[in-house]
Design an enzyme around this catalytic site. Structure first.
Site, PDB file in Angstrom:
ATOM      1  N   GLY A 134      29.133 -20.270  17.979  1.00  0.00           N
ATOM      2  CA  GLY A 134      30.076 -20.372  16.966  1.00  0.00           C
ATOM      3  C   GLY A 134      29.773 -19.471  15.621  1.00  0.00           C
ATOM      4  O   GLY A 134      28.499 -19.575  15.391  1.00  0.00           O
ATOM      5  N   GLY A 193      29.519 -19.735  11.392  1.00  0.00           N
ATOM      6  CA  GLY A 193      29.018 -20.551  10.430  1.00  0.00           C
ATOM      7  C   GLY A 193      27.614 -20.847  10.168  1.00  0.00           C
ATOM      8  O   GLY A 193      27.053 -21.606   9.411  1.00  0.00           O
ATOM      9  N   HIS A 194      26.822 -19.875  11.094  1.00  0.00           N
ATOM     10  CA  HIS A 194      25.658 -19.834  10.955  1.00  0.00           C
ATOM     11  C   HIS A 194      24.869 -18.516  10.325  1.00  0.00           C
ATOM     12  O   HIS A 194      23.834 -18.374  10.685  1.00  0.00           O
ATOM     13  CB  HIS A 194      24.624 -19.844  12.184  1.00  0.00           C
ATOM     14  CG  HIS A 194      25.408 -21.401  12.852  1.00  0.00           C
ATOM     15  ND1 HIS A 194      25.276 -22.519  12.917  1.00  0.00           N
ATOM     16  CD2 HIS A 194      26.170 -21.430  14.305  1.00  0.00           C
ATOM     17  CE1 HIS A 194      26.011 -23.049  13.746  1.00  0.00           C
ATOM     18  NE2 HIS A 194      26.413 -22.500  14.502  1.00  0.00           N
ATOM     19  N   HIS A 231      25.651 -27.855  13.446  1.00  0.00           N
ATOM     20  CA  HIS A 231      27.173 -27.922  13.382  1.00  0.00           C
ATOM     21  C   HIS A 231      27.754 -29.111  12.511  1.00  0.00           C
ATOM     22  O   HIS A 231      28.792 -29.830  12.747  1.00  0.00           O
ATOM     23  CB  HIS A 231      27.633 -28.045  14.659  1.00  0.00           C
ATOM     24  CG  HIS A 231      27.321 -26.987  15.377  1.00  0.00           C
ATOM     25  ND1 HIS A 231      26.058 -27.106  16.297  1.00  0.00           N
ATOM     26  CD2 HIS A 231      27.711 -25.746  15.640  1.00  0.00           C
ATOM     27  CE1 HIS A 231      26.090 -25.636  16.897  1.00  0.00           C
ATOM     28  NE2 HIS A 231      26.988 -24.966  16.462  1.00  0.00           N
TER      29      HIS A 231
END
Lengths: 322, 322
Positions: free
Chosen positions: A53, A55-56, A215
């Site tokens: 995913g 967002g990192h 997360h």
């Protein structure tokens, strides 16, 4: 929560476009996918793929390049990319010597990589998988999440692949690296998703969340905010029993997204002061973030000669150069 | 405001200690000072010194190393270092060919460097100064502040000095670089000083501050938060008329401290899309921060062959490697 963006639903695409626009001599985006690859591949080298995913950032696309990853797959924010995306990355990275996929230990990621592996095998491509689970905040090793230690595994595995090692050799090294790297995080603030106006959890002004994931998952414990030195002690006490004793260490102090470099370096100072071990390398910066979360993760890697060699090998990516 | 720190009054010292502890093979701290220097100097090379108040990390100590700075002076947060500190840096950086001090255009910094110059001259050390004033948010060129464009000037000047150029040659190049680099910033949130519990200014949830400085100074204008594409247009409209037309450009998208890399890259994408010019280099990241401020600055540098050569020359510092 104010963010520098246009359409929140489109933020991953805009990010990937920006990354390629700024680094076109080095990176390309596979058409019709959210896969970023090197511009040119090395024939007969084992391909190294990672992803998960978004967002990192800079993980994982910021680590594509010579000496590290061949391809990175970006899902929507905090959402696993589909099997077809992993497959596209595997196909691109395969240069005749097979592909190793390094995946953080989340059910969705692991399941989608497994499906992609099967699809690749059907096409005659050998794809192996190594699961990274460095987060000691979770007791059960089966359930341990992959967090910042992931980038050290990617670095060493990528360097070893660059030497022309075989797929089984590269997989062996990645598994050894996974077995010797451990991390844990503390959040001072939650993060806020681009398409959502609410933080991922509530945290009072005087509180911190210990053992959070990347997360916005809640942590194992909530307590009064402590000093940098106390947080260093807390994380060291959890991590040190989980890594081989006596080995020289690499230390990674990782910012979660909105913690200043000044603070990260203060924290690194506290870790080094309290760590009565031979420290061969210290990395300080934002390597594996959680959107705009304030906080820090600490990673310790127990080196041996082989791991040390590949950790310090040359690397040329957008984010990591040495 | 929660910060990862111990004693707020001691945060600069802890930061410098952490930086040296993590990079001991490369950096040292001059005893009794807040000056960070290379571990070894190059004989007969013009010394390059910079510095100023802290709170802008990685500037300036993160840029000490081969191909960039010889010494960086760190003041307290947002406070100029004293003349004695600049003098210590000049003394250390002088290897027989004189020293150039690159200073951002703030009264305190300029005054203290001038005093240090005089003290150095009295000891027989030639020290020249070049003032960086890239911030177009201020109309009067005399009053323009030095912001993120500073690091590009440091990069090119440092690279040229490394070739063995004379002090007058190095000064000439630095002045040319200053004349061709322009920047402007937008803040989405203010910053908070470590020893103060109040933000530097108040900004409502739907507001942004245009043309802020890097010390939490108020900007030239406050308006409703705009999209990344609109902010790119706004900053380009202010900067483009101020740089030589036609020349190829280097672009620096700089995060102010707590803006995520994903957002910075989205913004870079918007800048590149709207900039109908030959872009030779794009840098995206945190180069000159303002503590924990959220926001971005855009810097455009009009290249010529000489500047391009030194911008892309090898550099080995903690923060900038290529």
């Amino acid at each position: 929560m104010k963010k520098l963006m246009n359409d929140p639903e489109n933020i991953v695409t805009a990010f990937l476009d920006g990354l390629v626009a700024a680094n076109g001599e080095r990176l390309q985006r596979l058409e019709g996918t959210d896969v970023i690859t090197r511009r040119s591949f090395k024939p007969q080298k084992v391909g190294i793929v990672s992803g998960g995913g978004s967002g990192h950032e800079p993980a994982h696309a910021g680590y594509v390049g010579e000496g590290m990853l061949d391809a990175a797959v970006a899902g929507e924010v905090f959402t696993s990319p589909g099997a077809d995306q992993f497959l596209a990355a595997i196909q691109a990275a395969d240069q005749g010597a097979g592909v190793l996929v390094l995946v953080k230990n989340y059910n969705g990621d692991v399941m989608n990589v497994e499906m992609a592996q099967e699809m690749a095998e059907a096409e005659g491509i050998t794809a192996e998988m190594v699961i990274i689970n460095d987060d000691v905040a979770v007791d059960d090793p089966e359930q341990r999440r992959g967090i910042a230690g992931t980038v050290l595994v990617q670095k060493m595995t990528g360097a070893f692949a660059e030497t022309g090692a075989s797929l089984s050799e590269v997989k062996r090294l990645a598994e050894k690296a996974v077995s010797r790297v451990r991390s844990m995080s503390v959040a001072l603030t939650p993060c806020t998703l681009p398409a959502v106006d609410q933080p991922s959890f509530d945290l009072a002004e005087e509180e911190m969340e210990v053992g959070i994931g990347i997360h916005g998952e809640r942590g194992m414990d909530r307590r009064e905010v402590a000093s940098s030195a106390e947080i260093a002690r807390l994380l060291l006490d959890h991590i040190l029993p989980e890594i081989p004793q006596g080995a020289p260490l690499a230390v990674l102090v990782n910012g979660m997204g909105s913690t200043s470099l000044m603070e990260l370096q203060v924290f690194a100072n506290d870790v080094i002061e309290q760590l009565d071990r031979d420290i061969q390398h210290t990395f300080v910066g934002e390597y594996m973030t959680s959107l705009d979360m304030a906080g820090v993760s600490l990673t310790l890697l127990a080196l041996d000669d082989e791991l040390a060699e590949h950790l310090q090998a040359p690397v040329k990516t957008v984010q990591w150069k040495q």
